[in-house]
Design a protein around this motif. Structure first.
Motif, PDB file in Angstrom:
ATOM      1  N   LYS A  91      21.895 -68.259  86.862  1.00  0.00           N
ATOM      2  CA  LYS A  91      21.424 -67.917  85.628  1.00  0.00           C
ATOM      3  C   LYS A  91      22.385 -66.677  84.893  1.00  0.00           C
ATOM      4  O   LYS A  91      22.539 -66.459  83.764  1.00  0.00           O
ATOM      5  CB  LYS A  91      20.197 -67.500  85.561  1.00  0.00           C
ATOM      6  CG  LYS A  91      19.080 -68.554  85.909  1.00  0.00           C
ATOM      7  CD  LYS A  91      18.969 -69.673  84.716  1.00  0.00           C
ATOM      8  CE  LYS A  91      18.322 -68.954  83.386  1.00  0.00           C
ATOM      9  NZ  LYS A  91      18.276 -70.176  82.250  1.00  0.00           N
ATOM     10  N   ILE A  92      22.732 -65.984  85.647  1.00  0.00           N
ATOM     11  CA  ILE A  92      23.754 -64.736  85.658  1.00  0.00           C
ATOM     12  C   ILE A  92      24.965 -65.347  84.713  1.00  0.00           C
ATOM     13  O   ILE A  92      25.641 -64.920  83.824  1.00  0.00           O
ATOM     14  CB  ILE A  92      23.873 -63.888  86.617  1.00  0.00           C
ATOM     15  CG1 ILE A  92      22.615 -63.087  87.135  1.00  0.00           C
ATOM     16  CG2 ILE A  92      24.878 -62.754  86.246  1.00  0.00           C
ATOM     17  CD1 ILE A  92      22.981 -62.195  88.459  1.00  0.00           C
ATOM     18  N   ALA A  93      25.410 -66.383  85.622  1.00  0.00           N
ATOM     19  CA  ALA A  93      26.721 -66.993  85.149  1.00  0.00           C
ATOM     20  C   ALA A  93      26.432 -67.453  83.659  1.00  0.00           C
ATOM     21  O   ALA A  93      27.339 -67.399  83.030  1.00  0.00           O
ATOM     22  CB  ALA A  93      27.152 -68.086  86.132  1.00  0.00           C
ATOM     23  N   GLU A  94      25.289 -68.282  83.465  1.00  0.00           N
ATOM     24  CA  GLU A  94      25.018 -69.014  82.240  1.00  0.00           C
ATOM     25  C   GLU A  94      24.950 -67.741  81.219  1.00  0.00           C
ATOM     26  O   GLU A  94      25.502 -68.031  80.087  1.00  0.00           O
ATOM     27  CB  GLU A  94      24.099 -69.837  82.400  1.00  0.00           C
ATOM     28  CG  GLU A  94      24.126 -71.122  83.324  1.00  0.00           C
ATOM     29  CD  GLU A  94      22.852 -71.830  83.663  1.00  0.00           C
ATOM     30  OE1 GLU A  94      23.089 -73.018  84.185  1.00  0.00           O
ATOM     31  OE2 GLU A  94      21.826 -71.164  83.574  1.00  0.00           O
ATOM     32  N   ARG A  95      24.341 -67.004  81.532  1.00  0.00           N
ATOM     33  CA  ARG A  95      23.679 -66.035  80.521  1.00  0.00           C
ATOM     34  C   ARG A  95      24.954 -65.220  79.899  1.00  0.00           C
ATOM     35  O   ARG A  95      25.302 -65.033  78.797  1.00  0.00           O
ATOM     36  CB  ARG A  95      22.459 -65.005  80.643  1.00  0.00           C
ATOM     37  CG  ARG A  95      21.143 -65.784  81.004  1.00  0.00           C
ATOM     38  CD  ARG A  95      20.149 -64.704  80.917  1.00  0.00           C
ATOM     39  NE  ARG A  95      20.279 -63.735  82.014  1.00  0.00           N
ATOM     40  CZ  ARG A  95      19.756 -63.664  83.112  1.00  0.00           C
ATOM     41  NH1 ARG A  95      18.760 -64.872  83.406  1.00  0.00           N
ATOM     42  NH2 ARG A  95      19.751 -62.612  84.008  1.00  0.00           N
TER      43      ARG A  95
END
Length: 369
Positions: A91-95
């Protein structure tokens, strides 16, 4: 020397929907003006459960609003908490990739592991393992951003091979930083080729030692990403006024309010005897500054408040120590009226910033700058 804004977003009691909205809108108004005035960065923390001190629990949303309202200012996570109970690395990578696209490649990604027991205990995280999980996260993030597909089997998280989308706008990826508060974290930053995002209010001597060691270690680092981000940023308070006495008085009121709020936080070390947290971090210095008999002297060294001439002297000192960027806290619990915050920003931009303009032939220290 570059200049930025740094947001905790502290909100005084009693809390109402209108008050919360007003403070957020004040911050966005400040960021929009800072962009027009030529400031370089805006950073936002990730904090949870810290009453009054920080209501910035969703920095990705605040930074997205900042990006939409502005044209050139760089937006930065200061920091994303890299602990699995707080944030999943996918989720960090996507956001972050999405925010980099929405901002047109203006994102900086600061990382860290949280320091208060209020937060770690609230999420049920084990303080003994946060440094290890942070290390896993920062080594995986660049690969998730750059590789077409990614898989991982680790101690704190795992995933089968998948395509993580979207990819960041910046190539190879946004600049990466780590929050530096506790002694020794500057070494962690240097060894991994990460920017040193100083979030403490140490004096000249202590900061100089940290910067020298950071510069020495980073020369032989093994970067976790595709490039080395050799930049040092510090945090400061800003209140600029034509009259030196007025500027110092309001600046000290701002600093004292921030320090008082911070003294109420519970550091992990005070509750949980963990080898992963060797010190109390930022809190001892803030408590001395808020309550000690020499509070004024401690708080004055290097602080960016007063008239433009006084602030220029302080910034030049930081510059001489090797600081690349100063990020300013503009308010705490709204003790500075919004019109005065805006006037302070305008005066600083007019009278102080021209003394630190980039020289011809300046070479960017990091990709995406």
């Amino acid at each position: 020397m570059k200049f930025g804004l740094f947001y905790e977003i502290s909100i005084p009691r009693p809390w109402t929907p209108e008050k919360e909205r007003t403070v957020y809108n004040n911050c966005l108004e400040q960021v929009k003006l800072a962009d027009e005035l030529g400031f370089d960065h805006v950073w936002a923390v990730e904090h949870h459960f810290l009453e009054e001190y920080s209501h910035c629990s969703a920095p990705e949303l605040f930074l997205t609003a900042c990006a939409v309202l502005t044209k050139r200012i760089q937006v930065g996570h200061g920091i994303v908490v890299c602990v699995p109970e707080f944030n999943h690395p996918i989720k960090i990578a996507e956001r972050t990739a999405t925010l980099d696209l929405l901002s047109g490649g203006r994102l900086h990604v600061g990382t860290g592991r949280s320091a208060t027991w209020t937060e770690l205990g609230g999420f049920g995280a084990n303080p003994d393992t946060t440094k290890k999980s942070w290390d896993e996260f920062v080594r995986c993030l660049p690969k998730m951003w750059m590789q077409e597909t990614f898989s991982y089997q680790g101690e704190f998280w795992s995933m089968p091979e998948r395509t993580i989308l979207p990819k960041p706008y910046q190539k190879p990826h946004p600049p990466m930083w780590v929050a530096v508060t506790s002694p020794g974290t500057e070494i962690d930053a240097a060894d991994r080729g990460l920017g040193s995002l100083g979030l403490s209010f140490a004096g000249f001597e202590e900061q100089e030692k940290k910067i020298k060691e950071y510069r020495r270690r980073i020369q032989n680092c093994e970067p976790v990403g595709a490039f080395i981000n050799e930049q040092v940023a510090t945090t400061n308070f800003l209140f600029c006024h034509e009259d030196e006495k007025t500027g110092v008085e309001m600046g000290k009121k701002l600093g004292n309010t921030f320090n008082y709020l911070a003294t109420q936080l519970i550091s992990t070390r005070e509750v949980y005897s963990s080898p992963s947290y060797q010190s109390l971090g930022l809190l001892p210095a803030l408590r001395r500054a808020a309550t000690g008999p020499d509070a004024n002297e401690q708080q004055t060294e290097g602080m960016a408040y007063g008239d433009p001439a006084r602030i220029i002297r302080a910034v030049k000192k930081w510059e001489s120590l090797g600081v690349d960027c100063i990020n300013f806290i503009l308010n705490a619990n709204e003790v500075v009226p919004q019109d005065q915050v805006m006037a302070s920003l305008r005066l600083f931009a007019k009278e102080v910033m021209p003394h630190f303009a980039k020289k011809p032939g300046h070479v960017a220290a990091a990709a995406g700058e």
